[in-house]
Every structure is written in structure tokens, then in C-alpha cells.
Enzyme design. Sequence first.
Site, short mmCIF file in Angstrom:
data_model
loop_
_atom_site.label_atom_id
_atom_site.label_comp_id
_atom_site.label_asym_id
_atom_site.label_seq_id
_atom_site.Cartn_x
_atom_site.Cartn_y
_atom_site.Cartn_z
N HIS A 174 0.60 -1.22 -0.22
CA HIS A 174 -0.50 -0.32 0.44
C HIS A 174 0.80 1.03 -0.26
O HIS A 174 2.17 1.11 -0.01
CB HIS A 174 -1.41 0.44 1.36
CG HIS A 174 -2.27 -0.33 0.74
ND1 HIS A 174 -2.86 -0.64 0.24
CD2 HIS A 174 -2.04 -2.38 1.36
CE1 HIS A 174 -3.82 -1.43 0.63
NE2 HIS A 174 -3.20 -3.02 0.98
N CYS A 177 -7.73 -1.02 3.27
CA CYS A 177 -8.08 -2.16 4.39
C CYS A 177 -9.42 -1.34 5.24
O CYS A 177 -9.11 -0.31 6.16
CB CYS A 177 -8.05 -3.00 5.19
SG CYS A 177 -7.92 -4.55 6.15
P1 HMG Z 1 -17.24 -13.46 12.72
O1 HMG Z 1 -18.30 -12.43 13.63
O2 HMG Z 1 -16.48 -13.66 14.22
O3 HMG Z 1 -17.97 -15.27 12.18
O4 HMG Z 1 -16.81 -12.74 11.65
P2 HMG Z 1 -19.15 -15.43 12.54
O5 HMG Z 1 -19.13 -16.99 12.30
O6 HMG Z 1 -19.31 -15.50 14.25
O7 HMG Z 1 -20.31 -14.82 11.77
C1 HMG Z 1 -21.26 -13.48 11.71
C2 HMG Z 1 -21.90 -13.21 11.07
O8 HMG Z 1 -21.26 -13.23 10.08
C3 HMG Z 1 -22.73 -14.77 10.52
O9 HMG Z 1 -24.49 -13.75 10.54
C4 HMG Z 1 -22.20 -15.89 10.14
O10 HMG Z 1 -23.17 -16.36 9.08
C5 HMG Z 1 -22.22 -14.67 8.92
P3 HMG Z 1 -25.19 -14.39 11.68
O11 HMG Z 1 -25.24 -15.91 12.02
O12 HMG Z 1 -25.03 -12.68 12.57
O13 HMG Z 1 -26.72 -13.44 10.50
N1 HMG Z 1 -20.43 -14.87 8.16
C6 HMG Z 1 -20.68 -14.77 6.75
N2 HMG Z 1 -22.21 -14.46 5.43
C7 HMG Z 1 -21.61 -14.64 4.48
N3 HMG Z 1 -19.70 -14.81 4.16
C8 HMG Z 1 -18.96 -15.68 4.77
C9 HMG Z 1 -19.32 -15.69 6.34
N4 HMG Z 1 -18.43 -15.73 7.17
C10 HMG Z 1 -19.28 -15.45 8.23
N5 HMG Z 1 -18.16 -16.15 4.07
C11 HMG Z 1 -15.66 -13.05 9.66
C12 HMG Z 1 -15.55 -13.83 11.67
C13 HMG Z 1 -13.63 -13.69 9.19
C14 HMG Z 1 -16.53 -13.95 9.58
C15 HMG Z 1 -14.91 -11.51 9.43
O14 HMG Z 1 -14.36 -10.95 10.33
C16 HMG Z 1 -15.13 -11.28 8.61
O15 HMG Z 1 -15.84 -11.47 7.05
N6 HMG Z 1 -13.99 -10.49 8.02
C17 HMG Z 1 -13.10 -10.33 6.65
C18 HMG Z 1 -12.84 -8.39 7.12
C19 HMG Z 1 -12.27 -8.18 5.50
O16 HMG Z 1 -13.18 -8.79 4.30
N7 HMG Z 1 -11.48 -7.64 5.58
C20 HMG Z 1 -10.41 -6.43 4.08
C21 HMG Z 1 -9.96 -7.90 3.60
S1 HMG Z 1 -8.35 -8.26 4.29
C22 HMG Z 1 -7.05 -7.53 2.98
O17 HMG Z 1 -7.49 -6.08 2.75
C23 HMG Z 1 -5.84 -7.03 3.90
C24 HMG Z 1 -5.57 -7.63 2.21
O18 HMG Z 1 -5.30 -7.23 0.47
C25 HMG Z 1 -3.51 -7.79 2.24
C26 HMG Z 1 -2.97 -7.01 3.42
O19 HMG Z 1 -3.26 -5.34 2.24
O20 HMG Z 1 -2.38 -6.85 3.78
C27 HMG Z 1 -6.00 -8.91 1.68
MG MG Z 2 -3.99 -4.87 0.67
#
Ligand code: HMG
Ligand code: MG
Length: 314
Positions: free
Chosen positions: A216, A247
Amino acid sequence: MDTPARDGGAATGVRVVEVGARDGLQNEAARVPAAVKIELIERLAGAGLPVVEATSFVSPKWVPQMADAAEVLAGLRRRPGVAYPVLVPNLQGLERAVRAGADHIAVFTAASDAFNRKNINCDIAASLRRLRPVVEQARAAGLALRAYVSCALGCPYQGEVAVADVVRVAAALAEMGCDEISLGDTIGIGTPAKARAMLRAVAQAVPMPRLAVHFHDTRGQALANVYACLEEGVRSVDASVAGLGGCPYARGATGNVATEDLVYMLHGMGLETGIDLEALVEAGRWISGKLGREPASKLGRLKQVRSEKVRGEE
Ligand code: HMG
Ligand code: MG
């Protein structure tokens, strides 16, 4: 199917992994329609990008910007030879991605417990336990697999990140079976000597052809960091058209190195990418127009001023 470490750029080339449609658009405050995302991805593939990360099947409660992942993937006219990885955080994400037709996934964790807790609600060890069945099932289904290690040069919550932690997490992901490991400077805090040292250390544990870098540009160091890592031997580089990105769980982080500026530098170094720079600049200008701002890339801005000078004759 080619693995990400094998498709795209050859020995004299660099494989540019375009992440703007995911890393960029996951961070936009205003809703971007699925049709715009699809057109962006198609323009980027049309410009010759060998890998265009398309979207992310994370929880829509956490990242509402990516709630339309299935629609985006389904609406895409895929070009033969182009890979369209999608981000997947857990088994639920994998299941959604496969149902939507994904054949290439990207899993992610960080070298920082503090960042992981904010971003994926668990620490490093728990994230690796969560990812193992995702990777195993993806491999069993014949999907290509990349993995990200965030906070490779520093963490917005913990501060310094030990290189040993980056090595440990990257090695764990490689051992699990991820084809390619992308080392992410999530908050753009690193400088070239530090980036080089980190990459060199990781390459002792994971062979260089399986590594990518993901910088980044928050502090204007991204292109310099890429250059240092190219000298170190990396040949897979992530970038974001028009410098889109950040992010949502790393406050203040800005976009990745802009693909246009990266490709300009690579071509200037005699490194092939297979990318049509003019078409790429045009894609960056187009999406910036849709978002109501100027491209963050230097080249995108230059073209707006003097359209005849994009090929590097300045
Ligand atoms: P959580 O709250 O601990 O998970 O989140 P959970 O299993 O308890 O689920 C909570 C709710 O989300 C539930 O719904 C699940 O069904 C739903 P509810 O029962 O409350 O109605 N859920 C989902 N729904 C759809 N698709 C799914 C999913 N998983 C759970 N896959 C979790 C844990 C990992 C899911 C959450 O923290 C999350 O989604 N985080 C993602 C954050 C993110 O996307 N950040 C940006 C990407 S990383 C980045 O940008 C860095 C990168 O570019 C590299 C760099 O720059 O370093 C890659
Ligand atoms: Mg990134």
C-alpha cells in the site's frame, strides 16, 4: 489449471496481480453497483492483466461493499487465460464462492494477532486453524489458491511486527498448500531496506517463485519497495488500478501501488507484463470517473493533462 505461481509473466517478466476491484472497492464509502465492478474487471482483463482479483466472499456484516460478490462473479464474461481470484475468510465463504463459480480463491491472515482480531475476529493461531480446512477443501476441489499475510512490515494496532512472525505465518500457509503467498504491507509503513530484508527472510522458508508482494502506498514508498523486492528476485507484484484501496479494518491505510505507475516502471526496466499501458490508464480513468475523483496514479493524472504522452516518451 495453472497455479498462480506459474501463469502469467515468464522469467524476463513480472506477473502483475490486479487487486483494485477487491482491495480498492471494499473500501469505498459510496455503494458501487455490481455492473460497474463487472465492467472494471472486464476492462482490466481486456488490458492484459493476467490476474484480476474480482471480489470477496467475506461476511457482508463486516464488509457490506462486497455483499454483491456472487452477482459480480456470475455477471463476469471471463477471458480464457485470465485468473479471477476471490477472497475467502472461512468455509462459509468457500461454499459461497464455489456456488458462484469461483475457480481461484485467496485466503488471508496476518502476522499480527492484534490486526487479526480487528479484521477477522481471531488471533493468528485460530486463523490458521480456520483456514486449514478451507485450503484442504479448495485443493480437493482443484481450485487455485493464493494467500495473504497482512502487516508484513508493521501493524496499525501492535506497531512493530517481527520478521520471524511473517516467516512463520507464510511458511504455515505454504505448508498448508497455498500456491502463492502475498506479503502485504497493509498500512504502507515499510521502506525499501526493510521490505527487502523481510522478503529475503521469507524466501529462506518459501521459495521465491511462490512469493508475491503487496504494497500500500500510504507514505509514498510502494514503488520503491517494489523495486527493492524485484532486485531481491520477486516476480509477482500486486497492484491496484488508479491506486484504489485500503482495508476497512486498518484505519488511514490508502490504496495499493497504482498498477499504471508500476507497469510504467516495469516496462522501463525491460520487464515484460503483457499489459497494454494505454488501455490500463483508460480503465483507471474510467473507474475514477465513476467514483467521482481523479486517479491516484501519476500516469492517470498525466494522461488527463497531456493525452499523447502515456507511453513513456516524457
Ligand atoms: P465473525 O463475526 O467472528 O464470524 O467474523 P461468525 O462466524 O460468528 O459469523 C458472523 C455472521 O457473519 C454470521 O451471520 C455468519 O453467518 C456471517 P449471523 O448468524 O449473525 O446472521 N458470515 C458470513 N456471511 C457470508 N459469508 C461469509 C461469512 N462468514 C460469516 N464468509 C469473519 C469472522 C472472518 C467472517 C469476519 O471477520 C469477516 O468477514 N472479516 C473480513 C474482513 C475483511 O474482509 N477485511 C478486508 C480484507 S483483508 C485485506 O484487505 C488485506 C489484504 O489486502 C492484504 C493486505 O493489504 O495486507 C488482503
Ligand atoms: Mg491490501
